[in-house]
Design a protein around this motif. Structure first.
Motif, mmCIF file in Angstrom:
data_model
loop_
_atom_site.group_PDB
_atom_site.id
_atom_site.type_symbol
_atom_site.label_atom_id
_atom_site.label_comp_id
_atom_site.label_asym_id
_atom_site.label_seq_id
_atom_site.Cartn_x
_atom_site.Cartn_y
_atom_site.Cartn_z
ATOM 1 N N GLN A 17 -7.304 -5.418 1.750
ATOM 2 C CA GLN A 17 -6.218 -6.278 1.296
ATOM 3 C C GLN A 17 -6.043 -6.176 -0.217
ATOM 4 N N GLN A 21 -2.779 -4.673 -2.434
ATOM 5 C CA GLN A 21 -2.149 -5.384 -3.554
ATOM 6 C C GLN A 21 -2.091 -4.497 -4.802
ATOM 7 N N SER A 24 0.770 -2.045 -4.289
ATOM 8 C CA SER A 24 2.072 -2.683 -4.516
ATOM 9 C C SER A 24 2.348 -2.880 -6.006
#
Length: 67
Positions: A17, A21, A24
């Motif tokens: 996760q 991030q 992104s």
């Protein structure tokens, strides 16, 4: 050599996760190379997670067969 067990699945999921991030944020900032490197990390984590989950299913099936 890297060895892990299903005991560490929560950490692998958390790292995946966090890596998504980073990808992104890197893409949003125009840092294509950082995004590319972290996509490879995410892919490796996907493989680790899938293997550990499959191993857990195999262990569950073996335990059910032994009962």
């Amino acid at each position: 050599m890297f060895v892990t067990t299903a005991e560490f699945l929560p950490q692998h999921h958390a790292q995946r996760q966090a890596t998504l991030q980073i990808i992104s944020a890197a893409e949003a900032s125009g840092h294509a190379r950082v995004a590319e490197m972290n996509r490879q990390v995410a892919g490796n984590l996907d493989k680790i997670i899938a293997a550990l989950q499959a191993e857990g299913r195999d262990d569950d099936e073996a335990a059910a067969g032994a009962s």
